[in-house]
Design a protein around this motif. Sequence first.
Motif, mmCIF file in Angstrom:
data_model
loop_
_atom_site.group_PDB
_atom_site.id
_atom_site.type_symbol
_atom_site.label_atom_id
_atom_site.label_comp_id
_atom_site.label_asym_id
_atom_site.label_seq_id
_atom_site.Cartn_x
_atom_site.Cartn_y
_atom_site.Cartn_z
ATOM 1 N N GLY A 1 0.797 -1.216 0.000
ATOM 2 C CA GLY A 1 0.000 0.000 0.000
ATOM 3 C C GLY A 1 0.832 1.269 0.000
ATOM 4 N N ALA A 2 0.155 2.385 -0.319
ATOM 5 C CA ALA A 2 0.832 3.674 -0.467
ATOM 6 C C ALA A 2 1.448 4.158 0.835
ATOM 7 C CB ALA A 2 -0.157 4.711 -1.011
ATOM 8 N N ASP A 3 0.814 3.893 1.972
ATOM 9 C CA ASP A 3 1.370 4.344 3.257
ATOM 10 C C ASP A 3 2.726 3.712 3.511
ATOM 11 O OD1 ASP A 3 -0.791 5.960 3.718
ATOM 12 O OD2 ASP A 3 -1.823 4.537 5.041
ATOM 13 N N ALA A 4 2.851 2.414 3.256
ATOM 14 C CA ALA A 4 4.130 1.732 3.446
ATOM 15 C C ALA A 4 5.174 2.269 2.474
ATOM 16 C CB ALA A 4 3.960 0.228 3.264
ATOM 17 N N ALA A 5 4.768 2.593 1.249
ATOM 18 C CA ALA A 5 5.717 3.086 0.245
ATOM 19 C C ALA A 5 6.257 4.453 0.615
ATOM 20 C CB ALA A 5 5.037 3.129 -1.116
ATOM 21 N N ARG A 6 5.459 5.297 1.292
ATOM 22 C CA ARG A 6 5.941 6.618 1.689
ATOM 23 C C ARG A 6 7.101 6.517 2.673
ATOM 24 N NH1 ARG A 6 0.594 8.406 0.691
ATOM 25 N NH2 ARG A 6 -0.200 7.592 2.662
ATOM 26 N N GLU A 7 7.149 5.421 3.432
ATOM 27 C CA GLU A 7 8.230 5.217 4.397
ATOM 28 C C GLU A 7 9.462 4.579 3.750
ATOM 29 O OE1 GLU A 7 7.830 6.051 7.699
ATOM 30 O OE2 GLU A 7 5.823 6.824 7.226
ATOM 31 N N ALA A 8 9.344 4.158 2.499
ATOM 32 C CA ALA A 8 10.407 3.383 1.853
ATOM 33 C C ALA A 8 11.301 4.289 1.005
ATOM 34 C CB ALA A 8 9.793 2.276 0.995
ATOM 35 N N ALA A 9 12.444 4.679 1.567
ATOM 36 C CA ALA A 9 13.426 5.478 0.838
ATOM 37 C C ALA A 9 14.651 4.599 0.610
ATOM 38 C CB ALA A 9 13.791 6.720 1.636
ATOM 39 N N TYR A 10 14.802 4.090 -0.600
ATOM 40 C CA TYR A 10 15.858 3.119 -0.882
ATOM 41 C C TYR A 10 17.123 3.793 -1.387
ATOM 42 C CZ TYR A 10 12.207 -0.313 -0.244
ATOM 43 O OH TYR A 10 11.197 -1.071 0.298
ATOM 44 N N ASP A 11 18.286 3.317 -0.894
ATOM 45 C CA ASP A 11 19.562 3.845 -1.364
ATOM 46 C C ASP A 11 20.625 2.758 -1.518
ATOM 47 O OD1 ASP A 11 20.027 3.274 1.284
ATOM 48 O OD2 ASP A 11 20.703 5.279 1.847
ATOM 49 N N ILE A 12 20.257 1.492 -1.302
ATOM 50 C CA ILE A 12 21.206 0.390 -1.486
ATOM 51 C C ILE A 12 20.497 -0.778 -2.157
ATOM 52 C CG2 ILE A 12 22.683 0.966 0.484
ATOM 53 C CD1 ILE A 12 21.266 -1.257 2.055
ATOM 54 N N ALA A 13 21.276 -1.582 -2.880
ATOM 55 C CA ALA A 13 20.770 -2.815 -3.477
ATOM 56 C C ALA A 13 21.882 -3.851 -3.454
ATOM 57 C CB ALA A 13 20.294 -2.583 -4.908
ATOM 58 N N LEU A 14 21.518 -5.094 -3.166
ATOM 59 C CA LEU A 14 22.430 -6.219 -3.263
ATOM 60 C C LEU A 14 21.945 -7.093 -4.411
ATOM 61 C CD1 LEU A 14 22.851 -7.245 0.503
ATOM 62 C CD2 LEU A 14 24.025 -5.457 -0.787
ATOM 63 N N VAL A 15 22.809 -7.322 -5.388
ATOM 64 C CA VAL A 15 22.478 -8.159 -6.534
ATOM 65 C C VAL A 15 23.206 -9.481 -6.338
ATOM 66 C CG1 VAL A 15 22.505 -8.363 -9.046
ATOM 67 C CG2 VAL A 15 22.298 -6.096 -7.980
ATOM 68 N N ASN A 16 22.460 -10.538 -6.026
ATOM 69 C CA ASN A 16 23.048 -11.849 -5.762
ATOM 70 C C ASN A 16 22.968 -12.719 -7.012
ATOM 71 O OD1 ASN A 16 23.604 -11.409 -2.960
ATOM 72 N ND2 ASN A 16 21.433 -11.682 -2.540
ATOM 73 N N PHE A 17 24.096 -13.345 -7.355
ATOM 74 C CA PHE A 17 24.135 -14.253 -8.498
ATOM 75 C C PHE A 17 24.307 -15.684 -7.988
ATOM 76 C CE2 PHE A 17 26.659 -16.742 -11.541
ATOM 77 C CZ PHE A 17 25.760 -16.761 -12.593
ATOM 78 N N TYR A 18 23.359 -16.538 -8.352
ATOM 79 C CA TYR A 18 23.380 -17.948 -7.952
ATOM 80 C C TYR A 18 23.652 -18.805 -9.185
ATOM 81 C CZ TYR A 18 20.870 -16.369 -3.761
ATOM 82 O OH TYR A 18 20.496 -15.722 -2.598
ATOM 83 N N ASP A 19 24.745 -19.577 -9.146
ATOM 84 C CA ASP A 19 24.890 -20.592 -10.178
ATOM 85 C C ASP A 19 24.198 -21.870 -9.698
ATOM 86 O OD1 ASP A 19 26.612 -21.918 -8.421
ATOM 87 O OD2 ASP A 19 28.431 -21.267 -9.459
#
Length: 202
Positions: free
Chosen positions: A105-123
């Motif tokens: 929902g929109a209320d939860a998204a207003r609290e979500a300020a993203y500035d990092i990402a982890l990209v995991n590669f699985y063989d």
Amino acid sequence: MDAELFPRERREIAPGAVHVPDWLDARQQRELLDACREWARPPAGLRTVRTPGGGTMTARQVCLGLHWYPYGYARTVVDGDGSPVKPFPGRLGELGRRAVTDVLGADAAREAAYDIALVNFYDADARMGMHRDSDERADAPVVSLSLGDTCVFRFGTTGTRGRPWTDVELRSGDLFVFGGPSRLAYHGVPGCTRARPPPSWG
């Protein structure tokens, strides 16, 4: 025949934890895959994570925005080539907020300020043990997007690495979001399979 006999449906795995099949269409998957290939190039590219006990994680990783290492974050690849970490793309932040809006929902998204990402590669042999994402300074929901081979995502509780847990099959294009009461739940990847090929990416 590629059509599902029974269409996969959105499912709440636990309070605040939701699996949405096929959230990314084929075009979006191709675009994100192309971006992942660029992010994986040196410097600060795909690397093997070493644990404090001297072992290595079987899933390899690229960090964006901030560099994660057990058990903290840094501006440079402190456990690798020492390069500054690649910047966090604004479009990933937008994608993350859209995912949270769709799921929580929109209320939860207003609290979500993203500035990092982890990209995991699985063989084919990679795994990820049960763990909690507890090194972050913020408590925004975790947004997970899958590309490529099908895998089993194991989602547990906030109290223990052991049972009870729920195994969820994640396919290319699937979304999994967990926040709120499930934000610190233990989770892991016991394995991937090549039984179902990824979409045709040309």
